[in-house]
Write a protein that holds these residues in place. Structure first.
Motif, PDB file in Angstrom:
ATOM      1  N   LEU A  26      76.245  16.149 -18.058  1.00 13.80           N
ATOM      2  CA  LEU A  26      75.184  15.183 -17.775  1.00 13.80           C
ATOM      3  C   LEU A  26      74.120  15.816 -16.884  1.00 13.80           C
ATOM      4  CD1 LEU A  26      74.136  12.277 -18.078  1.00 13.80           C
ATOM      5  CD2 LEU A  26      75.569  11.652 -16.125  1.00 13.80           C
ATOM      6  N   ARG A  27      74.552  16.571 -15.882  1.00 13.43           N
ATOM      7  CA  ARG A  27      73.606  17.255 -14.991  1.00 13.43           C
ATOM      8  C   ARG A  27      72.832  18.339 -15.733  1.00 13.43           C
ATOM      9  NH1 ARG A  27      76.745  19.437 -10.217  1.00 13.43           N
ATOM     10  NH2 ARG A  27      74.668  19.922  -9.422  1.00 13.43           N
ATOM     11  N   ILE A  28      73.486  19.033 -16.661  1.00  7.12           N
ATOM     12  CA  ILE A  28      72.793  20.048 -17.467  1.00  7.12           C
ATOM     13  C   ILE A  28      71.691  19.392 -18.281  1.00  7.12           C
ATOM     14  CG2 ILE A  28      73.027  21.620 -19.440  1.00  7.12           C
ATOM     15  CD1 ILE A  28      75.901  22.252 -18.358  1.00  7.12           C
ATOM     16  N   CYS A  29      72.033  18.317 -18.974  1.00  8.80           N
ATOM     17  CA  CYS A  29      71.044  17.616 -19.794  1.00  8.80           C
ATOM     18  C   CYS A  29      69.918  17.049 -18.933  1.00  8.80           C
ATOM     19  CB  CYS A  29      71.706  16.509 -20.604  1.00  8.80           C
ATOM     20  SG  CYS A  29      72.801  17.124 -21.904  1.00  8.80           S
ATOM     21  N   ALA A  30      70.253  16.519 -17.765  1.00  6.76           N
ATOM     22  CA  ALA A  30      69.230  15.981 -16.865  1.00  6.76           C
ATOM     23  C   ALA A  30      68.277  17.077 -16.405  1.00  6.76           C
ATOM     24  CB  ALA A  30      69.884  15.301 -15.668  1.00  6.76           C
ATOM     25  N   ALA A  31      68.799  18.269 -16.178  1.00  9.10           N
ATOM     26  CA  ALA A  31      67.954  19.389 -15.754  1.00  9.10           C
ATOM     27  C   ALA A  31      67.078  19.889 -16.898  1.00  9.10           C
ATOM     28  CB  ALA A  31      68.819  20.527 -15.221  1.00  9.10           C
ATOM     29  N   SER A  83      67.510  25.394 -23.675  1.00  8.21           N
ATOM     30  CA  SER A  83      66.676  24.211 -23.857  1.00  8.21           C
ATOM     31  C   SER A  83      67.442  23.169 -24.667  1.00  8.21           C
ATOM     32  CB  SER A  83      65.359  24.566 -24.547  1.00  8.21           C
ATOM     33  OG  SER A  83      65.599  25.156 -25.796  1.00  8.21           O
ATOM     34  N   LEU A  84      67.035  21.917 -24.484  1.00 13.27           N
ATOM     35  CA  LEU A  84      67.603  20.841 -25.295  1.00 13.27           C
ATOM     36  C   LEU A  84      66.957  20.878 -26.670  1.00 13.27           C
ATOM     37  CD1 LEU A  84      67.672  17.693 -22.956  1.00 13.27           C
ATOM     38  CD2 LEU A  84      69.632  18.940 -23.872  1.00 13.27           C
ATOM     39  N   GLY A  88      69.505  16.881 -28.997  1.00 17.70           N
ATOM     40  CA  GLY A  88      70.049  16.820 -27.648  1.00 17.70           C
ATOM     41  C   GLY A  88      69.228  15.937 -26.734  1.00 17.70           C
ATOM     42  N   ARG A  89      67.923  16.076 -26.819  1.00 15.86           N
ATOM     43  CA  ARG A  89      67.030  15.249 -25.998  1.00 15.86           C
ATOM     44  C   ARG A  89      67.197  13.769 -26.362  1.00 15.86           C
ATOM     45  NH1 ARG A  89      63.508  17.567 -22.975  1.00 15.86           N
ATOM     46  NH2 ARG A  89      63.457  19.448 -24.253  1.00 15.86           N
ATOM     47  N   SER A  90      67.281  13.488 -27.651  1.00 19.00           N
ATOM     48  CA  SER A  90      67.469  12.118 -28.108  1.00 19.00           C
ATOM     49  C   SER A  90      68.823  11.572 -27.650  1.00 19.00           C
ATOM     50  CB  SER A  90      67.365  12.065 -29.632  1.00 19.00           C
ATOM     51  OG  SER A  90      67.641  10.771 -30.101  1.00 19.00           O
TER      52      SER A  90
END
Length: 108
Positions: A26-31, A83-84, A88-90
């Motif tokens: 979750l922190r990876i995606c948030a970053a 990068s997402l 992944g971003r969705s």
């Protein structure tokens, strides 16, 4: 680290994503969400975890199609940029919206 079974989709109908929900992922995606890409070492410093732990989480997100990477030379050294993906971003944004609904906050 436990891997989700191949038969179990990471996200439920309401958008809650088991794969993204793990705290480090979750922190990876948030970053990664607000930027185009982040260098592996910078993400490592930001999260304060070991290289092997970050590599394992990145591998899971990559296997799911949520993260992509590219290698490039910077300061005469090989660097890994993360990068997402669009998916992944969705998935991340949908998961965050599901968390808001869970806690009674309907923000998008």
């Amino acid at each position: 680290m436990t891997r989700l079974p191949d038969t179990e989709p990471p996200a439920t109908e309401d958008g809650f994503d088991q794969l993204i929900h793990a705290p480090v992922r979750l922190r990876i995606c948030a970053a990664l969400n607000p930027v185009r890409e982040i260098e592996f070492g910078a993400l490592l410093t930001m999260l304060g975890i070991s290289k092997s732990a970050l590599s394992k989480h990145i591998a899971l997100l990559t296997d799911a199609g949520y993260v992509t990477s590219r290698r490039a030379v910077r300061d005469t050294r090989q660097r890994l940029w993360l990068s997402l993906t669009r998916a992944g971003r969705s998935a991340y944004r949908t998961h965050v919206a599901a968390l808001h609904r869970i806690v009674g906050d309907d923000r998008p």
